[in-house]
Design a protein around this motif. Sequence first.
Motif, PDB file in Angstrom:
ATOM      1  N   UNK A 161      41.083  84.857  90.874  1.00  0.00           N
ATOM      2  CA  UNK A 161      41.805  84.448  92.085  1.00  0.00           C
ATOM      3  C   UNK A 161      41.940  85.634  93.037  1.00  0.00           C
ATOM      4  N   UNK A 162      42.282  86.809  92.488  1.00  0.00           N
ATOM      5  CA  UNK A 162      42.459  87.997  93.332  1.00  0.00           C
ATOM      6  C   UNK A 162      41.146  88.434  93.971  1.00  0.00           C
ATOM      7  N   UNK A 163      40.071  88.432  93.178  1.00  0.00           N
ATOM      8  CA  UNK A 163      38.799  88.922  93.701  1.00  0.00           C
ATOM      9  C   UNK A 163      38.235  88.019  94.784  1.00  0.00           C
ATOM     10  N   UNK A 164      38.576  86.724  94.735  1.00  0.00           N
ATOM     11  CA  UNK A 164      38.098  85.789  95.755  1.00  0.00           C
ATOM     12  C   UNK A 164      39.130  85.536  96.849  1.00  0.00           C
ATOM     13  N   UNK A 165      40.282  86.243  96.756  1.00  0.00           N
ATOM     14  CA  UNK A 165      41.330  86.142  97.775  1.00  0.00           C
ATOM     15  C   UNK A 165      41.731  84.691  98.022  1.00  0.00           C
ATOM     16  N   UNK A 166      41.925  83.939  96.941  1.00  0.00           N
ATOM     17  CA  UNK A 166      42.317  82.530  97.052  1.00  0.00           C
ATOM     18  C   UNK A 166      43.791  82.450  97.436  1.00  0.00           C
ATOM     19  N   UNK A 167      44.081  81.694  98.484  1.00  0.00           N
ATOM     20  CA  UNK A 167      45.431  81.608  99.031  1.00  0.00           C
ATOM     21  C   UNK A 167      46.142  80.305  98.675  1.00  0.00           C
ATOM     22  N   UNK A 168      45.392  79.257  98.375  1.00  0.00           N
ATOM     23  CA  UNK A 168      46.041  77.982  98.085  1.00  0.00           C
ATOM     24  C   UNK A 168      46.618  77.985  96.671  1.00  0.00           C
ATOM     25  N   UNK A 169      47.486  77.007  96.396  1.00  0.00           N
ATOM     26  CA  UNK A 169      48.170  76.927  95.102  1.00  0.00           C
ATOM     27  C   UNK A 169      47.173  76.634  93.984  1.00  0.00           C
ATOM     28  N   UNK A 170      47.281  77.390  92.899  1.00  0.00           N
ATOM     29  CA  UNK A 170      46.394  77.203  91.748  1.00  0.00           C
ATOM     30  C   UNK A 170      47.246  76.960  90.508  1.00  0.00           C
ATOM     31  N   UNK A 171      46.949  75.891  89.775  1.00  0.00           N
ATOM     32  CA  UNK A 171      47.646  75.609  88.530  1.00  0.00           C
ATOM     33  C   UNK A 171      46.706  75.753  87.354  1.00  0.00           C
ATOM     34  N   UNK A 172      47.154  76.437  86.318  1.00  0.00           N
ATOM     35  CA  UNK A 172      46.335  76.635  85.118  1.00  0.00           C
ATOM     36  C   UNK A 172      46.728  75.605  84.072  1.00  0.00           C
ATOM     37  N   UNK A 173      45.755  74.853  83.584  1.00  0.00           N
ATOM     38  CA  UNK A 173      46.032  73.790  82.626  1.00  0.00           C
ATOM     39  C   UNK A 173      46.335  74.364  81.246  1.00  0.00           C
ATOM     40  N   UNK A 174      46.977  73.531  80.424  1.00  0.00           N
ATOM     41  CA  UNK A 174      47.270  73.919  79.051  1.00  0.00           C
ATOM     42  C   UNK A 174      46.043  73.706  78.171  1.00  0.00           C
ATOM     43  N   UNK A 175      45.761  74.631  77.251  1.00  0.00           N
ATOM     44  CA  UNK A 175      44.599  74.437  76.377  1.00  0.00           C
ATOM     45  C   UNK A 175      44.807  73.284  75.405  1.00  0.00           C
ATOM     46  N   UNK A 176      43.775  72.516  75.212  1.00  0.00           N
ATOM     47  CA  UNK A 176      43.781  71.429  74.234  1.00  0.00           C
ATOM     48  C   UNK A 176      42.337  71.149  73.870  1.00  0.00           C
ATOM     49  N   UNK A 177      41.787  71.979  72.996  1.00  0.00           N
ATOM     50  CA  UNK A 177      40.348  71.961  72.719  1.00  0.00           C
ATOM     51  C   UNK A 177      39.871  70.660  72.111  1.00  0.00           C
ATOM     52  N   UNK A 178      40.774  69.848  71.571  1.00  0.00           N
ATOM     53  CA  UNK A 178      40.356  68.608  70.920  1.00  0.00           C
ATOM     54  C   UNK A 178      40.217  67.459  71.903  1.00  0.00           C
ATOM     55  N   UNK A 179      40.615  67.661  73.162  1.00  0.00           N
ATOM     56  CA  UNK A 179      40.692  66.533  74.076  1.00  0.00           C
ATOM     57  C   UNK A 179      39.475  66.382  74.993  1.00  0.00           C
ATOM     58  N   UNK A 180      39.056  67.470  75.647  1.00  0.00           N
ATOM     59  CA  UNK A 180      37.984  67.356  76.629  1.00  0.00           C
ATOM     60  C   UNK A 180      37.037  68.538  76.527  1.00  0.00           C
ATOM     61  N   UNK A 181      35.921  68.409  77.212  1.00  0.00           N
ATOM     62  CA  UNK A 181      34.931  69.475  77.263  1.00  0.00           C
ATOM     63  C   UNK A 181      35.563  70.785  77.728  1.00  0.00           C
ATOM     64  N   UNK A 182      36.428  70.714  78.737  1.00  0.00           N
ATOM     65  CA  UNK A 182      37.010  71.918  79.298  1.00  0.00           C
ATOM     66  C   UNK A 182      38.264  72.350  78.551  1.00  0.00           C
ATOM     67  N   UNK A 240      41.354  71.016  78.053  1.00  0.00           N
ATOM     68  CA  UNK A 240      42.556  71.012  78.863  1.00  0.00           C
ATOM     69  C   UNK A 240      43.307  69.703  78.743  1.00  0.00           C
ATOM     70  N   UNK A 241      44.616  69.808  78.519  1.00  0.00           N
ATOM     71  CA  UNK A 241      45.434  68.620  78.286  1.00  0.00           C
ATOM     72  C   UNK A 241      45.559  67.756  79.523  1.00  0.00           C
ATOM     73  N   UNK A 242      45.822  68.369  80.682  1.00  0.00           N
ATOM     74  CA  UNK A 242      46.000  67.598  81.918  1.00  0.00           C
ATOM     75  C   UNK A 242      44.696  66.935  82.336  1.00  0.00           C
ATOM     76  N   UNK A 243      43.574  67.640  82.136  1.00  0.00           N
ATOM     77  CA  UNK A 243      42.284  67.031  82.449  1.00  0.00           C
ATOM     78  C   UNK A 243      42.127  65.718  81.691  1.00  0.00           C
ATOM     79  N   UNK A 244      42.540  65.733  80.411  1.00  0.00           N
ATOM     80  CA  UNK A 244      42.422  64.528  79.592  1.00  0.00           C
ATOM     81  C   UNK A 244      43.325  63.420  80.123  1.00  0.00           C
ATOM     82  N   UNK A 245      44.553  63.769  80.520  1.00  0.00           N
ATOM     83  CA  UNK A 245      45.484  62.756  81.025  1.00  0.00           C
ATOM     84  C   UNK A 245      44.980  62.133  82.319  1.00  0.00           C
ATOM     85  N   UNK A 246      44.310  62.922  83.140  1.00  0.00           N
ATOM     86  CA  UNK A 246      43.754  62.398  84.377  1.00  0.00           C
ATOM     87  C   UNK A 246      42.447  61.642  84.148  1.00  0.00           C
ATOM     88  N   UNK A 247      41.907  61.723  82.940  1.00  0.00           N
ATOM     89  CA  UNK A 247      40.640  61.051  82.668  1.00  0.00           C
ATOM     90  C   UNK A 247      39.463  61.724  83.340  1.00  0.00           C
TER      91      UNK A 247
END
Length: 334
Positions: free
Chosen positions: A51-72, A74-81
């Motif tokens: 985020x710092x190296x690309x000077x990203x200014x908008x809000x960024x949320x980091x998802x919770x790890x959940x390796x059993x749910x999705x390719x990435x 992430x728990x929230x990714x799974x909830x969003x389908x």
Amino acid sequence: DGIFVSIHTATREPKNVIEYIENIAGWLKDKGELITSGRSAAKNPSVNDYIDSNKIQYTVGLDKPDAQRTYWGSATFAKYGVNGIPCYVIIDKDGNVISYERTVTKQMLEEFMSGKPGQAAKRAKSQANQQLDVIPKGWFARDLEPNSQIQGRFFVFRPETPDADLHELERPGDVIDCQWTRHSASGQTIYEVILTAKTPDWGQTLKGDIALVAKYGNVEEMVTIPYELRSRDLAGCVSDILWLGPVEKGETVSRTIMLQSDPKRKVTVKALSVPSDFQIHVPESGGESNRILVEFAFSSKESGLQRGTAQLVVQDSEGSEHPLRLEYCAFVRP
């Protein structure tokens, strides 16, 4: 008012994608809306540096790890389908997801915010029909020969995307082998996927999911193939309920049931857990036979409805075992 959520992996967006999101974010900020960029937690130790190296200014949320749910992972990714990245999610002021998009424009967002999605809604529906797909939808088989090899075949494809590249996710310790071959004709590309598995032991079930990811351009999409493979039982009964009917108090009622087993194996039946008002006897069958007679004798000094469970185990000469659970029911008259 509403929320616009951009979902990506942690550190794989090209520079033009970041600039694109920043452009949309600035436009939404001027309108008093909110933009959140979600990042997967999988394999992601340096999100802040990114985020710092690309000077990203908008809000960024980091998802919770959940390796059993999705390719990435992430728990929230799974909830969003979410089954592909990038993914842009548009949420209304009441918290309802009103659209998933592969790409968005200011015009599309204006249509959604005006309450008249129009062409944007049509595009969303069209995109839903162009996602990565698999035929058939899963691999399900029963009564398989134990400890043998079985194959399942599938077509994986994405409509109107002939240049997608397929790869499989890591499945440490899994027993399914996955191979595929690419075929193209008339501008359409499909992958013939062959899954090979060793069937489980007698009466056991092998269950899980195979996850495949197709990449085309900067987009990745995932499709899963659920599988459930069950080997046949070492021995089985036509019914798992033994009906004893009305009996007199203290009267002994006898019943005989027949178990069927593999005719090529000599099996024995033993009682593991039997209620005190029950007796079980298994006559010697002699030689190889797929029919085993089990004799039950029931007698109770208690009146009323009597029910319980007898647990048996079937064993063969090679050490394989299969449990059998038999329920019984009787009404004892006073």
